[in-house]
Design an enzyme around this catalytic site. Structure first.
Site, PDB file in Angstrom:
ATOM      1  N   SER A  21      -7.286   2.399  -3.672  1.00 41.31           N
ATOM      2  CA  SER A  21      -6.067   2.999  -3.122  1.00 41.31           C
ATOM      3  C   SER A  21      -5.091   3.335  -4.241  1.00 41.31           C
ATOM      4  O   SER A  21      -4.154   4.094  -4.020  1.00 41.31           O
ATOM      5  CB  SER A  21      -5.335   2.052  -2.181  1.00 41.31           C
ATOM      6  OG  SER A  21      -6.192   1.340  -1.397  1.00 41.31           O
ATOM      7  N   ASP A  68     -22.651   9.315 -11.406  1.00 42.02           N
ATOM      8  CA  ASP A  68     -23.285   8.124 -10.829  1.00 42.02           C
ATOM      9  C   ASP A  68     -22.509   7.703  -9.578  1.00 42.02           C
ATOM     10  O   ASP A  68     -21.336   8.043  -9.422  1.00 42.02           O
ATOM     11  CB  ASP A  68     -23.333   6.984 -11.856  1.00 42.02           C
ATOM     12  CG  ASP A  68     -21.968   6.703 -12.457  1.00 42.02           C
ATOM     13  OD1 ASP A  68     -21.099   6.203 -11.725  1.00 42.02           O
ATOM     14  OD2 ASP A  68     -21.751   7.004 -13.657  1.00 42.02           O
ATOM     15  N   ASP A 103       1.200   4.006  -3.110  1.00 45.74           N
ATOM     16  CA  ASP A 103       0.821   5.413  -2.946  1.00 45.74           C
ATOM     17  C   ASP A 103       1.958   6.327  -3.369  1.00 45.74           C
ATOM     18  O   ASP A 103       1.766   7.283  -4.128  1.00 45.74           O
ATOM     19  CB  ASP A 103       0.474   5.710  -1.484  1.00 45.74           C
ATOM     20  CG  ASP A 103      -0.867   5.143  -1.079  1.00 45.74           C
ATOM     21  OD1 ASP A 103      -1.466   4.415  -1.893  1.00 45.74           O
ATOM     22  OD2 ASP A 103      -1.308   5.425   0.051  1.00 45.74           O
ATOM     23  N   GLY A 160     -23.194  10.999 -17.242  1.00 45.95           N
ATOM     24  CA  GLY A 160     -23.195  11.985 -16.166  1.00 45.95           C
ATOM     25  C   GLY A 160     -22.728  11.353 -14.862  1.00 45.95           C
ATOM     26  O   GLY A 160     -22.132  10.277 -14.841  1.00 45.95           O
ATOM     27  N   GLY A 177     -23.711   5.357 -15.620  1.00 48.29           N
ATOM     28  CA  GLY A 177     -24.471   5.812 -16.785  1.00 48.29           C
ATOM     29  C   GLY A 177     -23.936   7.177 -17.157  1.00 48.29           C
ATOM     30  O   GLY A 177     -22.964   7.651 -16.558  1.00 48.29           O
ATOM     31  N   GLU A 209       0.834  -1.213   0.000  1.00 50.65           N
ATOM     32  CA  GLU A 209       0.000   0.000   0.000  1.00 50.65           C
ATOM     33  C   GLU A 209       0.867   1.261   0.000  1.00 50.65           C
ATOM     34  O   GLU A 209       0.664   2.177  -0.795  1.00 50.65           O
ATOM     35  CB  GLU A 209      -0.911  -0.034   1.236  1.00 50.65           C
ATOM     36  CG  GLU A 209      -1.688   1.215   1.504  1.00 50.65           C
ATOM     37  CD  GLU A 209      -3.012   1.276   0.752  1.00 50.65           C
ATOM     38  OE1 GLU A 209      -3.818   0.350   0.871  1.00 50.65           O
ATOM     39  OE2 GLU A 209      -3.217   2.263   0.038  1.00 50.65           O
ATOM     40  N   ASP A 247     -16.350  10.583 -19.046  1.00 49.56           N
ATOM     41  CA  ASP A 247     -17.520   9.998 -18.403  1.00 49.56           C
ATOM     42  C   ASP A 247     -17.447   8.477 -18.552  1.00 49.56           C
ATOM     43  O   ASP A 247     -17.242   7.970 -19.654  1.00 49.56           O
ATOM     44  CB  ASP A 247     -18.788  10.543 -19.085  1.00 49.56           C
ATOM     45  CG  ASP A 247     -20.047  10.237 -18.303  1.00 49.56           C
ATOM     46  OD1 ASP A 247     -19.933   9.636 -17.215  1.00 49.56           O
ATOM     47  OD2 ASP A 247     -21.134  10.608 -18.780  1.00 49.56           O
ATOM     48  N   VAL A 248     -17.575   7.778 -17.442  1.00 48.27           N
ATOM     49  CA  VAL A 248     -17.579   6.311 -17.487  1.00 48.27           C
ATOM     50  C   VAL A 248     -19.037   5.878 -17.466  1.00 48.27           C
ATOM     51  O   VAL A 248     -19.765   6.185 -16.523  1.00 48.27           O
ATOM     52  CB  VAL A 248     -16.816   5.722 -16.282  1.00 48.27           C
ATOM     53  CG1 VAL A 248     -16.849   4.196 -16.301  1.00 48.27           C
ATOM     54  CG2 VAL A 248     -15.379   6.238 -16.279  1.00 48.27           C
TER      55      VAL A 248
END
Ligand code: NAG
Ligand code: NAG
Ligand code: NAG
Ligand code: NAG
Ligand code: NAG
Length: 579
Positions: free
Chosen positions: A491, A559, A292, A557, A555, A288, A533-534
């Site tokens: 992370s 979410d 990072d 926009g 969707g 971790e 946008d995903v």
């Protein structure tokens, strides 16, 4: 430092209804419980899986407890967050100094006096305060602490991946009723250190190999997010960024060097971490921590980087709380902080959650951008009186942080469009109501999503998260000199998004503008402009017949799976560079 002063009496300013407490003898003991209250009755106090007790702590051992003192002017603090973070406000970007914040929230003289007197009477001699004076950390013997906090019983526990030792009380503590207006909670008793949910996922199957990449590296990220070799820190500003570690996890500079040798060939970067706050142990590096540092310094390339390394390394401290204290005790801080700490919202006491939220507001007024990972369990799942529900996580669910979700490449071996990474944490808070900045976006989502889970699974009126996202799947990390593939989790997304915001801050500073600060009001006003946008995929949730393992779906926009989407650096820079 809490000065010892000349307070020698042990009498507490008791409320009239508590008068029997001052009687001596058995009677007083019996009635005494009436004059006490439990500040955190709703805090989870079970031993987390993988921890075992090593028995009671010797009464003469010293431990350190943190007292959260009641602050003032919290209404005003919340107005100021709005004023400095809303681009439409005349105060936009006019951040407060730590002295301004101290002036505002500092506990009243009565609170300071009452708490000091109580601690002094209990024998706490060695107390440290912070610049904002709203926390005290004191050393006491276990015997003194158990007398001070009736009900508490300190045991030593060992557990977690690093087999660390902590001192905690699984039994609830009480405080004198007279302290109710002065103390929010006492830290260092109940909450165990968080665990990382980063995982290594099996490598997907692949047919041909021409033109493919084999996992996410800095060059893959920089290509996807449209960063060129020129998009690095200039070295001419006082810009800096930070990540925080709470798991007794360390990074090694030699891993960073090896990582950059393998993957950092095509962009300027810094060779080492500029500053480590707290102690780095000599132990093995943690994945971790390595992740990072390596990705914050690859996305926010050539920008001075600080690491908060397991602050609060005494057995009785809560590392996340100690990190918050450090923020309140330091006038010059990095502009961007990325944090992968989180707990189930329902496991934390309301006193603790509300106070941490206030600390996040303090940071927002100072123009700090705090990014939190959204979690790695999708919508989450738990059962409340036999009924399944999604399970929000905190501080991801705080309205005062920017929460980062996760995505995968549509084709895992090509730099293509991104889709939902099914582990991406997201959902609706059961504690914090929906903040006004996201009203329109969330209502739009609720009214238009064709795959909404049953309404009994989530609290549609709560703060909804995440706000943004970035790739979270299939990263390469170097840890203990070994390159490790297919590391996954939000992370990973969080330092990537943080580094990109640091690059934007660099341009803002060079243009004479203040840093971005708390981003959400601006992000939602701009309807996620500058982000990809995903729109495809759903995240995981309860494995029962009713929802069949599916939470929310992304969707067009905003979410509650990938927020507004992932960064397109040149477009995001353009829109965020305006004053
Ligand atoms: C805050 O900083 C001051 C000055 O550096 C130091 O003396 C004090 O111990 C710090 N407070 C805590 C709680 O660590
Ligand atoms: C950024 O990347 C996307 C997709 O890879 C591409 O369509 C776009 O033209 C690029 N450039 C800008 C300035 O957005
Ligand atoms: C990277 O930062 C250093 C200072 O830390 C600076 O001298 C150098 O010019 C920077 N590199 C680029 C490409 O801007
Ligand atoms: C739903 O969220 C609101 C805050 O938005 C909270 O007051 C309420 O208690 C929550 N309901 C449940 C069932 O948790
Ligand atoms: C937040 C930060 O990086 N501040 C630095 C600004 O520059 C001075 C002088 O070089 C440093 O001491 C600060 O740490």
């Amino acid at each position: 430092m809490l000065e010892s002063g000349n307070i020698m009496t042990v009498q507490l300013p008791l409320k009239p209804t508590c008068r029997p407490c001052s009687l001596l003898g058995l009677l007083a003991l019996i009635i005494a419980s009436k004059c006490h209250y439990t500040p955190e009755p709703d805090q989870q106090r079970t031993l987390p899986p993988g921890w075992v007790s090593l028995g009671r702590v010797d009464p003469e051992e010293e431990l350190s407890l943190t007292f959260a003192l009641r602050q003032q002017n919290l209404e005003r603090l919340s107005e100021l967050v709005q004023a400095v973070s809303d681009p439409g406000s005349p105060r936009y970007g006019k951040y407060l100094t730590i002295e301004d914040v101290a002036e505002l929230v500092r506990p009243s003289p009565l609170t300071l006096h009452t708490v000091q007197k109580w601690l002094w009477a209990a024998g706490a001699r060695n107390c440290n305060s912070v610049t904002t004076q709203d926390f005290l950390t004191c050393w006491l013997s276990v015997r003194q602490a158990e007398l001070l906090l009736p009900g508490a019983e300190f045991h030593r526990y060992v557990g977690g991946p690093a087999k660390i030792h902590v001192v905690r009380s699984l039994r609830p503590y009480q405080l004198p009723q007279a302290l109710a207006p002065h103390v929010d909670f006492v830290g260092g008793l109940h909450r165990f250190p968080p665990t990382s949910s980063l995982r290594q996922r099996p490598k997907p199957q692949v047919a041909g190999t021409v033109g493919l990449h084999f996992g996410v590296t800095p060059s893959v990220l920089r290509e996807r997010y449209n960063l060129t070799a020129r998009d690095v820190g200039s070295g001419t500003t006082n810009n800096s960024q930070a990540c925080a570690q709470f798991l007794e996890q360390y990074f090694h500079d030699s891993d960073l060097a090896e990582f950059m040798r393998l993957f950092g060939g095509n962009f300027a970067h810094q060779a080492s971490v500029a500053r480590v706050i707290g102690k780095q142990g000599r132990g093995r590096a943690g994945i971790e921590a390595s992740l990072d540092v390596q990705y914050l310094m690859s996305a926010g390339a050539n920008i001075s980087t600080w690491v908060y390394s397991s602050p609060g390394r005494h057995e009785a401290q809560e590392p996340f709380l100690q990190w918050l204290l450090l923020l309140s005790n330091e006038s010059s801080l990095p502009h961007v902080h990325t944090v992968s700490y989180g707990d189930d919202e329902d496991s934390l006491s309301s006193a603790y959650i509300q106070r941490v939220n206030t600390e996040l507001m303090k940071a927002a007024t100072r123009g700090l951008t705090l990014l939190f990972a959204s979690g790695d369990s999708g919508a989450g799942c738990w059962s409340v009186s036999g009924r399944h529900q999604f399970r929000p996580s905190f501080p991801a669910s705080s309205p005062y942080v920017t929460t980062v979700g996760g995505t995968s490449f549509q084709n895992p071996f090509l730099v293509t469009n991104e889709v939902v990474d099914y582990i991406s944490g997201g959902g609706f808070s059961n504690v914090f109501p929906r903040p006004s900045y996201q009203e329109e976006a969330v209502v739009q989502f609720l009214n238009s999503s064709p795959h909404l889970p049953p309404s009994s699974y989530f609290n549609a009126s709560g703060r909804a998260y995440p706000d943004v996202a970035a790739l979270s799947d299939g990263y390469w990390v170097v840890s203990n000199n070994v390159p490790i593939p297919w590391v996954s989790g939000t992370s990973a997304s969080t330092p990537v998004f943080g580094g990109i915001l640091s690059l934007i801050n660099e341009h803002r500073i060079l243009s004479g503008h203040p840093p971005l600060g708390f981003l959400n009001p601006r992000l939602y006003q701009q309807h996620g402009a500058g982000l990809f946008d995903v729109t495809r995929g759903c995240h995981e949730s309860c494995l029962n017949e009713e929802v069949e393992g599916q939470g929310f779906c992304s969707g067009p926009g905003w979410d509650p799976v990938t927020g507004w989407g992932t960064p397109n650096f040149p477009a995001l820079l353009k829109i965020l560079l305006n004053p």
